[in-house]
Design an enzyme around this catalytic site. Sequence first.
Site, short mmCIF file in Angstrom:
data_model
loop_
_atom_site.label_atom_id
_atom_site.label_comp_id
_atom_site.label_asym_id
_atom_site.label_seq_id
_atom_site.Cartn_x
_atom_site.Cartn_y
_atom_site.Cartn_z
N CYS A 50 -4.87 -6.56 -5.18
CA CYS A 50 -3.55 -6.98 -4.72
C CYS A 50 -3.67 -7.89 -3.49
O CYS A 50 -2.86 -8.80 -3.30
CB CYS A 50 -2.68 -5.77 -4.42
SG CYS A 50 -3.42 -4.59 -3.27
N HIS A 305 -1.30 -1.08 -0.37
CA HIS A 305 -0.99 -2.09 -1.37
C HIS A 305 -0.41 -3.31 -0.68
O HIS A 305 0.35 -3.20 0.29
CB HIS A 305 0.00 -1.53 -2.40
CG HIS A 305 0.39 -2.51 -3.45
ND1 HIS A 305 -0.49 -2.98 -4.41
CD2 HIS A 305 1.58 -3.14 -3.70
CE1 HIS A 305 0.13 -3.82 -5.20
NE2 HIS A 305 1.38 -3.95 -4.79
#
EC number: 3.4.19.12
Length: 1235
Positions: A50, A305
Amino acid sequence: MFGNLFEEDYSSVSSSQYGRGKKLKTKGLEPPAPREFTNLSGIRNQGGTCYLSSLLQTLHFTPEFREALFSLGPEELGSLEDKDKPDAKVRIIPLQLQRLFAQLLLLDQEAASTIDLTDSFGWTNDEEMRQHDVQELNRILFSALETSLVGTSGHDLIHRLYHGTIVNQIVCKECKNISERQEDFLDLTVAVKNVSGLEDELCNMYVEEEIFDYDNLYHCGTCDRLVKAAKSAKLRKLPPFLTISLLRFNFDFVKCERYKDTSCYTFPLRINLKPFCEQSELDDMEYMYDLFSVIIHKGGCYGGHYHVYIKDVDHLGNWQCQEEISDTNVNVKAPQSEEEANDPLVVLKTILLQEEANQIPVDQLGQKLLKKTGISWNKKYRKQHGPLRKFLQLHPQIFLLSTDESTVSLLRNHLTQAPSDLQSCEQILHTLASESPGLNDDTSCPHWFDINDSKVHPIREKDITQQFQGKESAYMLFYRKATLQRPPEARANPRYRVPCHLLKEMDAANILLQMRRAECDSANSTFELHLHLGPHYRFFNGALHPAVSETESVWDLTFDKRKTLGDLRQSIFQLLECWEGDMVLSVAKRVPAGLHVYHTLDGDDLTLCEAEVADGEDIFVWNGVEVGGVQIQTGFDCEPLLLNILHLELSGEGSKCEQLVESPHVFPANAEVGAVFTALGTPAGAILMNSVESADGECWTAVPKEDMKKTFREQGLRNGSLILVQDSDSDNNSLLPKQGRWTNSMNELNWLQVKNFCQSESEEKQVQIAVTMHTVVFDIRIKAIKELKLMKELAENSCLRPIDRNGKLLCPVPDSSTLEEAEVKMGSSVGLCLGKAPTSSQLFLFFALGTDIHPGAEMDIIVEETLSVRDCLKIMLEKSGQQGEIWHLRKMDWCYEAGEPLCEEDATLKELMIRSGDTLLLTEGKLPPPGHLKMPIWWYQPARLSGHCESRDHLNCAFSQDSTWRAAPTQGAPGPEPAEVSLLYLGDMEISEEATLVELKSQALALPSVSKLAVQSTALLRVWTVESKRPSRLLRTNWRQLKEYRLGRRAELCLELLQKEEDLGPRDVLLRTQLRIPGERAYSLATDLIWDTTRGWTAGSLRQRVADFYSLPVEKIEIAKYFPEKFEWLPISSWNQQVAKRKKKKNQDTLQGGPYYLKDGDTIGIKNLLFDDNDDFSTIRDDIGKENQKRLALEKKKSREVHRAQSSDLFSNAGVPARFRGPEASLSIHVASFR
């Protein structure tokens, strides 16, 4: 349309077996999904990338960087086709970055892949599965690009766009001498701790001065002494794009741990850098920078994330923000245009007229409507005009559908239009587009998007303020100079400045994607229906049953689910040419009592999907009234229930003795409970109910007389329920089981024990919750949290997990299910654990390292059921801290043994029937290619076997000194001294399943360890399979292919060296025979004996062969087979065979069956009755072995009890050891030298 479906032989209609399970459809690799309404593409996450996706999207939405990269052609960068050539200088990273940007701009897919790009980084050790810092990646990626572009016209690309200059100055207060040091920067790192925002920190860094005085004086070179001075820093050169890294991660020196600063840190959408620059004589606009990207981190310092907020400078995406539309922005159009814009006929005609050949696939027509008008068919027209396909079908005078209804075009009389009509059509689309919210080019409303890996969503500019603070907050800021202007031709034009070769590649890829989607859609739109033909059924025993055979009564039909019920009815009419009268199609279902009809399929204009017909549905074809002259009741209310009824019957004619008899009976669910008396012919009595199939240990409930009028369903009865019927004059308690209890209420509560596994400081360790089988799991969990006095936050992050009898926590049960649906028994224990239960599309899996494990040693993980085996393996390796690629997965069976490997690594877990609660084993070793076997090869030397060429001492000399014998004890092999099965590991061998046994021997002789033995011929080798660390099955027939032996993927083989060649026939059996020493409880050395079983596997034949071999009278010998795992001898005699004959059939007179199960390699003890007439065959070692077995069994029993006790007290202590964290892996990108 249906091919040969309607030919007379009905070859396409299978006569499948009725009532079988649904087939698993093998799905091919589906094409990627098209772009969503934003018309922007995301980037697929490879497992932990990510951070990479967020940075790449930022670079992609930096048009100046993207176009500068596109300007470098193949003549400078080389071609990817030449990357494997040794002398070619191919700059792979810029080329892959170009391809990725082209895919993000032009390829019609929801998300692009970065696999090719990360491969060009030289990532070969699962780097994409690890989490890294995006700030670190920013510097490393730019460094790699600079190195890759050396010697090209883009050598200064990074320096020109991103590099700036800082100057540090120290001014002497005495002589005013200025000492300065200049340094370049790629990004400005700014502190977050104890700072309110970006502008405050820039003031601290580039406005305020540090004064050297008192005890901290500065040594001036000009004055040559310590003087007072002032130190400051300024921005000397500003880059076109300014990158700012926020230092949110700090170290707590008191706690000695890292932490993330989540305090509020503001930053402006536009910033004036003039106060922080060395030069300030330029126009103010030269110092203005606009924010265009914010990389956001959610989580803590050990994991999290990334996603990114990005401003679409070129308006490439479809941005919709209804709240930004003002009430004054109303389109005043002519009434005629508004009416036409609301007419779907005019709108669809307009779109088709603009298409080449005036033809378009039906599936793309809706997408074109959304793209041109900004509003979908379902949103504007479906409520009034129905589905799009149905609307086209209802207007055949205008639209022409292809035979398979996949494409649509205009009829010829509608193709010719006057120029004024075409202009009117354009105006209609413009009208709709202007009415669509968010598609008007309002420059005052910037187009911002939240790009989260594959997903792209439009956001408002004010949403950025939500990322000032918290666990999810801004981590990197990207500003662009306000004076940078984009050319008008770049606006909403994704093809702008893209090289021609990439345009052609993307256009070809889009055409291929469309073809694949069309093929996939066609394949996914067909499903199988099971047609039950009414004339072939009869109604008896309360349900429908085939009259003749299931083969004639049930037909399978493959049909397109996009077609209508009318089409289905017409197809069945053509199949059943002899059908007379009305045809009614009804949904049926197989229940324990038989087949039951539920509801009729009405509405011939509905598609099968709209009628909610599922794949594998059972369709009953009949006249809608009766079957075989019997009127049929339909629906859920009258569903037949198969109940087991216990009642008293006389044991025989004239006997007064009664016995309890269980008999099945079928009743409609809406029948009254009192119908039981009618079915049994009993006038009246008492009824007791039990909702499970067995009465042992369960609770019986008496039905009050006033409830006899209630239906079976109202009383909660289901298929398999037990009903106990007693006559009115019998003793009410006489028929109840000893463990049963009499209850007078259907709603009696039972208990469920909930244990606290949340590692909390709660005083309560476990509670009992009053429940019924219909209590919802969520209610139990919430009540347990309250009674255990735990934090309310656990309601959002906890689950209930059943505990088995060994204390192991099982798979979490869903909150929405009842105890009955979750198969949780009353009185059992469940654990309240941290973490959410898996959703319906997720799997809860246990996994462990190696193959020799015990219950409780597993780790667990939650994954999507659509995850591939390869990706699942990577996640499990990462969680277990293992590295390397030589691993594979095996599914563990119920007895904790490793099963077959999961060979189809691209198949999904769902396709391989992996279920929640399954245990997978991480096994070291790479799987062989398809059609090949990879197996360990051992050298086998039987202990003290006479007739063999060499002793073990001699063999040890032949092998290297490092090779050692791995002795697997045989647990008491017969002999005067302890003996053992000796296996020496030679190595692994990979061989094709098409190879023969003799080729396997030849390849095994080529192993380095075997070549030292100088075996002269393959005929001097025996090959055995190895099971439980001992030879098991002898492989014979040299020219037989290995696949015929069905070795399996876990096979191990061992080689045995012979003194002379042998060629065993298919009926020859190899036995190890040992002659018992008279007067001693011991045997002589073992000797190989070949027994020809052509005349049968009888005891007499074996005795005769042994007598001939040892030159003894057959009546003076006694033989017995040895079972080393039990330390027992079983005598073989004709008397045993005669007993077996009387009990079994004559053809079972064989030693291959029980109780001997004689096979190759078995040990046969021989006793000469002339010198030893004792019946005992055992040895002293057998006595010792049995004692050891008893001792081991006792130790295992104690160990299990200790383990069970430890499992129950696993979380009894409040203190939990700190989590171990492995060392962080460094991030690197490997680049070849181009200097």
